[in-house]
Design a protein around this motif. Sequence first.
Motif, PDB file in Angstrom:
ATOM      1  N   THR A  89       0.799  -1.232   0.000  1.00  0.00           N
ATOM      2  CA  THR A  89       0.000   0.000   0.000  1.00  0.00           C
ATOM      3  C   THR A  89       0.829   1.278   0.000  1.00  0.00           C
ATOM      4  O   THR A  89       0.457   2.268  -0.623  1.00  0.00           O
ATOM      5  CB  THR A  89      -0.853   0.064   1.293  1.00  0.00           C
ATOM      6  OG1 THR A  89      -1.316  -1.245   1.575  1.00  0.00           O
ATOM      7  CG2 THR A  89      -2.019   0.996   1.121  1.00  0.00           C
ATOM      8  N   THR A  92       1.409   3.097  -3.151  1.00  0.00           N
ATOM      9  CA  THR A  92       0.247   3.786  -3.699  1.00  0.00           C
ATOM     10  C   THR A  92       0.209   5.213  -3.164  1.00  0.00           C
ATOM     11  O   THR A  92      -0.018   6.166  -3.905  1.00  0.00           O
ATOM     12  CB  THR A  92      -1.045   3.052  -3.275  1.00  0.00           C
ATOM     13  OG1 THR A  92      -0.881   1.671  -3.521  1.00  0.00           O
ATOM     14  CG2 THR A  92      -2.239   3.572  -4.043  1.00  0.00           C
ATOM     15  N   ASP A  93       0.470   5.365  -1.867  1.00  0.00           N
ATOM     16  CA  ASP A  93       0.552   6.692  -1.253  1.00  0.00           C
ATOM     17  C   ASP A  93       1.551   7.588  -1.964  1.00  0.00           C
ATOM     18  O   ASP A  93       1.283   8.753  -2.233  1.00  0.00           O
ATOM     19  CB  ASP A  93       1.036   6.559   0.210  1.00  0.00           C
ATOM     20  CG  ASP A  93      -0.120   6.336   1.163  1.00  0.00           C
ATOM     21  OD1 ASP A  93      -1.222   6.829   0.893  1.00  0.00           O
ATOM     22  OD2 ASP A  93       0.105   5.675   2.190  1.00  0.00           O
ATOM     23  N   VAL A  95       2.673   7.419  -4.988  1.00  0.00           N
ATOM     24  CA  VAL A  95       2.206   7.800  -6.323  1.00  0.00           C
ATOM     25  C   VAL A  95       1.144   8.891  -6.218  1.00  0.00           C
ATOM     26  O   VAL A  95       1.156   9.856  -6.997  1.00  0.00           O
ATOM     27  CB  VAL A  95       1.657   6.574  -7.076  1.00  0.00           C
ATOM     28  CG1 VAL A  95       1.015   6.998  -8.397  1.00  0.00           C
ATOM     29  CG2 VAL A  95       2.761   5.565  -7.326  1.00  0.00           C
TER      30      VAL A  95
ATOM     31  N   GLY B 121      -3.923   0.279  -9.435  1.00  0.00           N
ATOM     32  CA  GLY B 121      -4.224   0.953  -8.182  1.00  0.00           C
ATOM     33  C   GLY B 121      -5.119   0.180  -7.231  1.00  0.00           C
ATOM     34  O   GLY B 121      -5.468   0.684  -6.172  1.00  0.00           O
ATOM     35  N   GLN B 123      -5.526  -2.953  -4.600  1.00  0.00           N
ATOM     36  CA  GLN B 123      -4.606  -3.711  -3.768  1.00  0.00           C
ATOM     37  C   GLN B 123      -4.600  -5.183  -4.164  1.00  0.00           C
ATOM     38  O   GLN B 123      -5.653  -5.819  -4.213  1.00  0.00           O
ATOM     39  CB  GLN B 123      -4.999  -3.585  -2.298  1.00  0.00           C
ATOM     40  CG  GLN B 123      -4.934  -2.154  -1.781  1.00  0.00           C
ATOM     41  CD  GLN B 123      -3.556  -1.541  -1.937  1.00  0.00           C
ATOM     42  OE1 GLN B 123      -2.559  -2.193  -1.650  1.00  0.00           O
ATOM     43  NE2 GLN B 123      -3.497  -0.319  -2.422  1.00  0.00           N
ATOM     44  N   LEU B 260      -7.947   4.406  -0.480  1.00  0.00           N
ATOM     45  CA  LEU B 260      -6.800   4.651  -1.366  1.00  0.00           C
ATOM     46  C   LEU B 260      -7.055   4.137  -2.772  1.00  0.00           C
ATOM     47  O   LEU B 260      -6.595   4.708  -3.758  1.00  0.00           O
ATOM     48  CB  LEU B 260      -5.553   3.931  -0.833  1.00  0.00           C
ATOM     49  CG  LEU B 260      -4.648   4.644   0.154  1.00  0.00           C
ATOM     50  CD1 LEU B 260      -3.493   3.718   0.518  1.00  0.00           C
ATOM     51  CD2 LEU B 260      -4.107   5.941  -0.441  1.00  0.00           C
ATOM     52  N   PHE B 264      -6.891   6.417  -6.130  1.00  0.00           N
ATOM     53  CA  PHE B 264      -5.924   6.072  -7.174  1.00  0.00           C
ATOM     54  C   PHE B 264      -6.629   5.824  -8.503  1.00  0.00           C
ATOM     55  O   PHE B 264      -6.228   6.331  -9.543  1.00  0.00           O
ATOM     56  CB  PHE B 264      -5.151   4.810  -6.757  1.00  0.00           C
ATOM     57  CG  PHE B 264      -3.865   4.617  -7.515  1.00  0.00           C
ATOM     58  CD1 PHE B 264      -2.649   4.775  -6.874  1.00  0.00           C
ATOM     59  CD2 PHE B 264      -3.855   4.263  -8.853  1.00  0.00           C
ATOM     60  CE1 PHE B 264      -1.452   4.597  -7.552  1.00  0.00           C
ATOM     61  CE2 PHE B 264      -2.664   4.075  -9.543  1.00  0.00           C
ATOM     62  CZ  PHE B 264      -1.456   4.250  -8.892  1.00  0.00           C
TER      63      PHE B 264
END
Lengths: 286, 286
Positions: A89, A92-93, A95, B121, B123, B260, B264
């Motif tokens: 995860t 992802t943050d 990005v 994006g 998970q 998230l 994303f």
Amino acid sequence: MLYLVGLGLSDETDITVKGLEIAKTASRVYLEAYTSILLVDQAVLESYYGRSVTIADREMVESNSDEILRDADKEDVAFLVVGDPFGATTHTDLVLRARELGIPVRSVPNASIMSGIGAAGLQLYNFGQTVSMVFFTEGWRPSSFYDRVKENRDIGLHTLVLLDIKVKEQSLENMARGRLIYEPPRYMTVGQCASQMLEVEEDRKEGVYGPDSLAIGAARVGGRTEKFVAGTLKELCEQDEVLGSPLHSLVLLGKRTHELEHDFVREFAVDRDNWDRIWKADYQGQ
Amino acid sequence: MLYLVGLGLSDETDITVKGLEIAKTASRVYLEAYTSILLVDQAVLESYYGRSVTIADREMVESNSDEILRDADKEDVAFLVVGDPFGATTHTDLVLRARELGIPVRSVPNASIMSGIGAAGLQLYNFGQTVSMVFFTEGWRPSSFYDRVKENRDIGLHTLVLLDIKVKEQSLENMARGRLIYEPPRYMTVGQCASQMLEVEEDRKEGVYGPDSLAIGAARVGGRTEKFVAGTLKELCEQDEVLGSPLHSLVLLGKRTHELEHDFVREFAVDRDNWDRIWKADYQGQ
């Protein structure tokens, strides 16, 4: 440009040719080193890339990502991640933050344990959701993994269990005194994972699996010393010496199996007669 | 030694450094070219490796594997596979045959679509089993994928749908006449997949998903022209031009989502307002 570059699973030569070019030429190179590790040291990577590499620990990535992203709108910054860049995860943050800053992002995929585990001989199509197992402590034995394993098992699917690693940990005492002294890294073994799984089954008693459930222990997947050991969860409690050094993972088999999977995995069985007997009774044709 | 070498997802530079060394030095090199394709031609690979490469079609791998394995107990043979070597069943067969012949096997993992799809994006932990979608014909519309998608959706998980490719196909007429003339290759698009999914829902009517279910269309994952388009299944029926050339894949979202993921993926939405509205109503906090 921010490049997220996957390093693959094992050593310095598992980077792709495309990724290596980026690691050699970017203005700055960071190595994410807390969600997984390669089987070689930072020094090996630095010598291979011909440059220095900055270790990005959890604190840096989660609280100081703007330092990583500094000037990445004007120059190339490489963020190296063991396995594939989108396994965890946190990235992802990073990005999302880059997007906010108008920084273009490109990723260079590589092998992840989630696909690399296919080398154990189970069909990747037959895997359900992946779960994580953390080190249990006296007061903290989270068992949410158990519910997810149950969901997978209910529909016959295999479960990949990713095992905890602890790097750059402080003891409670050192933390209390503000001393930046870190404990040696710890990597969960297949034996520890299998024991914790059986402990939780004993607590919860929903019969999701048991000591005779079939599983595969995996060590150093994708590396030259890759090792698989197949057996019951009970048998796998005692196979850490055979499996050897980190990283380890475990797969709990689902009952929707294919004959090819039997033939392939049997080769790794601790006790082939036992494997065949349980397979035939509980897995074959289910 | 038989080396199974993953080529990754996109072009000649997606091979790992370790894999490239093997491709350059092995006695013989085969390229498996029927379960997936790279985005570059055989000639590009041959020039990159500085040698000739033999295309291994389905018939060769399934019926004539002993030719591939010839002398592999004494010399190195490389079998190159797009993505990761253990994505498809066929290669399990090849390894089993090598074992029978006493030939040692080593694999070099690489990115697979099953992990590479993380770049969209979502998970990877939240994916259930992977399914395949074949080209429907008048008399053949297999819908077993529907049951598996249902299993995933019932527990809130995302589903990766891998899309059919047809290479080296003969027309019925040419086959009947024994003429080795092959049709041009065909690659299923996201639009075709989304339409077929909706057709099957209309037949089966179990409400597993519908025109307003959220999904992501993916094209050329891992390549320089990688493209994602997010939208409802209905919207994705009409996005093939935006997505562009092959290979395509599709992900149907499960309802167990993370904020998230919303942030994303929203970036890729055909219609962000619609995306937000449906997400909020049907996915958020489910």
